[in-house]
Scaffold this active site. Structure first.
Site, PDB file in Angstrom:
ATOM      1  N   HIS A  29      -3.056  -1.307  -4.658  1.00 36.22           N
ATOM      2  CA  HIS A  29      -4.073  -0.455  -4.009  1.00 36.22           C
ATOM      3  C   HIS A  29      -4.332   0.856  -4.761  1.00 36.22           C
ATOM      4  CE1 HIS A  29      -0.975   1.806  -1.827  1.00 36.22           C
ATOM      5  NE2 HIS A  29      -0.788   0.904  -0.884  1.00 36.22           N
ATOM      6  N   HIS A  83       7.641  -3.609   8.689  1.00 34.35           N
ATOM      7  CA  HIS A  83       6.419  -2.943   8.225  1.00 34.35           C
ATOM      8  C   HIS A  83       5.305  -3.970   8.135  1.00 34.35           C
ATOM      9  CE1 HIS A  83       3.709  -0.384   6.177  1.00 34.35           C
ATOM     10  NE2 HIS A  83       4.174  -0.466   4.951  1.00 34.35           N
ATOM     11  N   ASP A 168       9.639   0.465   2.983  1.00 36.42           N
ATOM     12  CA  ASP A 168       9.099   1.124   1.786  1.00 36.42           C
ATOM     13  C   ASP A 168       9.980   2.281   1.284  1.00 36.42           C
ATOM     14  OD1 ASP A 168       6.879  -0.473   1.464  1.00 36.42           O
ATOM     15  OD2 ASP A 168       5.484   0.902   2.420  1.00 36.42           O
TER      16      ASP A 168
HETATM   17 FE1  FEO Z   1       3.585   0.152   2.822  1.00 34.72          FE
HETATM   18 FE2  FEO Z   1       5.249  -2.003   0.603  1.00 34.72          FE
HETATM   19  O1  FEO Z   1       4.019  -1.479   1.929  1.00 34.72           O
END
Ligand code: FEO
Length: 404
Positions: A29, A83, A168
Site C-alpha cells: 500500500h 487484525h 503488526d
Molecule cells: Fe495492518 Fe500487516 O497489517
C-alpha cells in the site's frame, strides 16, 4: 501444496510458525518493500488447537501446507484473528470453511471490520480487551491495541509459552528463511524495523508508550515476541532492544539531522537543493539528500523518523508543484511527523506557485519554517545559490542549537 515441502517452524515447545514468505512484493500500500515480507501465522498445540491469524489470500495454500506438516488442519478448534487487514485475514473465511473450528475470535472492532470485508453473519465471536480464550489446558488473554495499526488491532498473550503474538507491532517487511531476529544481520533489522515504524505506526506513535505501559501493568513479560511480519524475537536483549527502539521513535525528539528532498525539471531545483545541503553540512548536521529521481516516498519517511528538519524543493509545472513532490508530501503529511523545523525552495518559469504550495503544506503539518523560502526564476545565479546555502545554514544552526 505439499506439506513435505512447505513446513512449519517450531517457535516454542507448543507453538509453530505456519505463515508464508512473499519474496516478490515491492509495493505494500504505497510502501516500497524492497526486501519482500512475510505474513506470519502461528499454531498453538493446546488441547484445543489454535491458529493465530492467517495470511494474504494468494498464500492460503502455503499456510495450509505448513499447518498440515504438524497436524491435520481439521483438528484446529479455535482461530484468533488479531487484525483484520487483508494481509492477515485475506484467506480467513476460506480457512474457517476448510477447518470448521469450534470458535473464531476477534476484537469487537475486528468483528465489525471483518463483516465489512466479507459480509454479514460471520461465525466470529467478539472478545474484549482483558478477556481470556479457553484453549483447554491453557488460555490466551487478548488486549486491544486500537489504531496500532487499525481500530480492530489486538495482541494475544499466551502465558503458558510466555509468547506475545503482537500482530503488526514490532514487525517489519523482510522476507527470509531465518525465522528469528538473532539469525539476521542487525543493521538490516534496525533499518527495516525503523522503516516499518515510520511508514505504518508513526501516525499513532503517541499511543505507543501507553500501550506498552498497559502491557507491562498487565503482567505481560514475554520471552518471545511473535509479530505478523518479519522475524520473531526470542532473546531477552533483542526484545529489550525493540521495546526501547519503539519508545525512542515514539518520542520523535528533534535530532541534528536534516532530510532534503526535491525534484527538478531542468536542473535548477537540483542545483538549489545541493546548495541547501552544503549549508546544512557546514553546520555539522547529518544531511540526507533525497532527490526524488531515485528516492521512494517510504524511504523519505524512514529518514524523517529520526530527523529534526525537513527541507523540500520543487519546480513549478502548470501552476503546480512537481507531481513527485506532491506525491511525497501527501504521503508524509498523512504520517503526521512531529517536532520538525524546515524550509522550502523552488524554481519556476513565469508563475511560480510551487513554493507557496509547499509553505502551505508545511503550515498544515506544523513544520516551523525557520528560514526564508528561496524562489528563483529559471536558473539560479551565484547570489541565488548563496541564499540556498544560507537557508541550509540557518536550519543547520537551529538544529545544533536545539541539541545544546
Ligand atoms: Fe495492518 Fe500487516 O497489517
Amino acid at each position: 501444496m505439499n506439506k513435505d515441502v512447505f513446513k512449519a517452524v517450531q517457535v516454542t515447545d507448543r507453538v509453530y510458525w505456519v505463515g508464508a514468505i512473499d519474496w516478490s512484493i515491492r509495493d505494500f500500500h504505497g510502501y516500497l518493500t524492497g526486501r519482500g515480507t512475510t505474513y506470519n501465522a502461528f499454531l498453538v498445540l493446546a488441547d484445543k488447537i489454535t491458529l493465530i491469524d492467517t495470511v494474504k489470500a494468494p498464500y492460503r495454500n502455503e499456510l495450509m501446507a505448513r499447518i498440515a506438516s504438524v497436524i491435520d488442519p481439521g483438528d484446529i478448534s479455535v482461530i484468533i484473528s488479531n487484525h483484520s487487514e487483508m494481509d492477515h485475514s485475506g484467506c480467513l473465511i476460506d480457512v474457517i470453511d476448510t477447518v470448521a473450528p469450534d470458535a473464531v475470535y476477534a476484537s469487537p472492532m475486528g468483528v465489525k471490520a471483518l463483516t465489512r470485508h466479507f459480509g454479514p453473519n460471520l461465525p466470529i465471536t467478539e472478545v474484549k480487551s482483558g478477556e481470556s480464550i479457553d484453549m483447554g489446558n491453557m488460555e490466551a488473554v487478548v488486549m486491544e491495541t486500537r489504531m496500532l495499526h487499525w481500530p480492530d488491532s489486538m495482541v494475544t498473550w499466551l502465558p503458558a509459552e510466555s509468547i506475545l503474538f503482537s500482530q503488526d507491532a514490532f514487525g517489519m517487511h523482510l522476507a527470509s528463511y531465518e525465522r528469528f531476529a538473532d539469525e539476521l544481520d542487525d543493521a538490516v533489522l534496525d533499518y527495516e524495523a525503523a522503516k516499518y515504524f515510520a511508514n505504518i505506526l508513526l501516525p499513532y506513535a503517541q499511543l505507543i508508550p501507553k500501550v506498552m505501559e498497559n502491557v507491562g501493568n498487565a503482567g505481560i513479560k514475554p520471552s518471545v515476541i511473535a509479530p505478523d511480519h518479519g522475524p520473531i524475537y526470542r532473546r531477552g536483549e533483542d526484545i529489550e532492544y525493540i521495546f526501547e527502539s519503539y519508545l525512542e521513535w515514539a518520542k520523535q525528539e528533534p535530532a541534528p539531522k536534516a532530510v532534503v528532498t526535491y525534484d527538478t525539471m531542468w536542473g535548477s531545483t537540483d542545483l538549489m537543493g545541493r546548495s541547501v545541503c552544503e549549508g546544512l553540512a557546514s553546520e555539522g548536521v547529518e544531511v540526507k539528500s533525497m532527490s526524488l529521481k531515485g528516492a521512494h516516498r517510504s524511504d523519505v519517511a524512514t529518514e524523517i523518523l529520526d530527523a529534526g528538519a525537513l527541507i523540500v524543493g520543487s519546480p513549478t509545472i502548470n501552476n503546480n508543484m512537481f507531481p513527485t513532490v506532491a506525491d511525497v508530501m501527501s504521503y508524509i503529511k498523512g504520517l503526521k511527523p512531529k517536532n520538525l523545523v524546515g524550509g522550502v525552495f523552488g524554481s519556476y518559469g513565469w508563475s511560480g506557485e510551487s513554493v507557496g504550495q509547499l509553505e502551505s503544506i508545511f503550515d498544515t503539518m506544523k513544520i516551523e519554517r525557520v528560514a526564508e523560502s528561496v524562489k528563483v526564476q529559471y536558473v539560479p545565479d551565484e547570489d541565488d545559490l548563496k541564499r540556498c546555502y544560507d537557508l541550509g545554514k540557518t536550519i543547520g544552526k537551529k538544529l545544533t542549537e536545539a541539541k545544546k
